[in-house]
Design a protein around this motif. Structure first.
Motif: not given
Length: 282
Positions: A255-268
């Motif tokens: 689900r994460i790799v599919s682009g779902e809004q899950i968890g906290t994303l730390f942007l590079s």
């Protein structure tokens, strides 16, 4: 549009799973059903043409159960004995499960000394590159059997720190930390009902660093939120996005790799002056 579409195009992914996500809470035994699902998800990512590296905790926990120890060992020698027994057993399980999907796997054990030494670090990078070129899924862990520094002081923060170092070493573009918490909160949600969930972290500031906690609620793992934020700093500075998500259901990776809004994303935000040795020397 939730900003997560960028995750669909990631080509080299490091996934870290902790001890508490690999074992049954009631008994401490390996959760074989979850392990089988994890391996299937990783193999499917590989089938999509993505490079996949798994950083897996669990050796000491598995060895402890095999030896019949009810409590976490305190003595370093006992921890190392558990790690030696548990690592062999854990890797046997991984190899069996990966083979069911005709996927070749390998074991990579790392210590801080290996990563600090320029020649050893270069050799480690070259080994990873060869393995990934062959389509292998490496399974990485700290070499707790021979290293006393990591095992005693938690140098890699229960593999959170190690997974970020591996991600930086191999030029990964995504690091996923599977934990026993949904992501980053303004405070510990287990003790503060008013703690607010943080969906995205554009940049790791002092405010975010102060949110980290040095403890873990699990009696199996050792890494807390501070270790995860430290990992995020390494990963994002090296050019990889990072996600902290709950590993209760390992299919969350899909689900994460599919682009779902899950968890906290730390942007590079790749640091042009990034040098891995600077983080290893801290």
């Amino acid at each position: 549009m939730n900003g997560r579409e960028i995750l669909k195009d990631k080509k080299r992914i490091v996934i870290k799973i902790g001890s508490s996500s690999l074992t049954h809470k009631e008994t401490g035994n390996l959760n074989l059903n979850k392990l089988e699902k994890l391996v299937r998800v990783l193999c499917d990512l590989r089938n999509q043409g993505k490079d996949v590296v798994l950083v897996s905790s669990g050796a000491i926990a598995v060895g402890r159960k095999i030896l019949g120890l009810k409590e976490k060992p305190v003595e370093i020698s006992k921890k190392q004995a558990c790690a030696s027994i548990g690592q062999a057993s854990l890797m046997t399980v991984y190899q069996k499960l990966f083979s069911e999907y005709h996927q070749v796997t390998s074991q990579v054990l790392i210590t801080k000394n290996v990563m600090i030494n320029d020649l050893s670090r270069r050799n480690a990078r070259n080994t990873f590159e060869e393995l990934l070129n062959y389509g292998v899924i490496p399974v990485v862990n700290e070499n707790d059997t021979i290293s006393t520094y990591e095992i005693e002081f938690g140098e890699f923060g229960d593999n959170d720190h190690l997974s970020a170092i591996v991600a930086a070493l191999i030029g990964a573009d995504l690091l996923i930390l599977l934990s026993d918490i949904d992501g980053l909160f303004t405070d510990d949600p287990n003790t503060n009902k008013d703690a607010k969930f943080i969906d995205i972290v554009p940049e790791i500031t002092e405010e975010y660093l102060s949110m980290g906690k040095s403890t873990s609620k699990s009696n199996v793992g050792t890494g807390g939120m501070s270790a995860k934020i430290s990992a995020a700093r390494i990963a994002t500075d090296s050019g990889a996005d990072m996600i902290i998500a709950n590993g209760e259901d390992v299919e969350i990776i899909d689900r994460i790799v599919s682009g779902e809004q899950i968890g906290t994303l730390f942007l590079s935000h790749k640091n042009k002056d990034f040098s891995l040795i600077d983080y290893l020397a801290e």
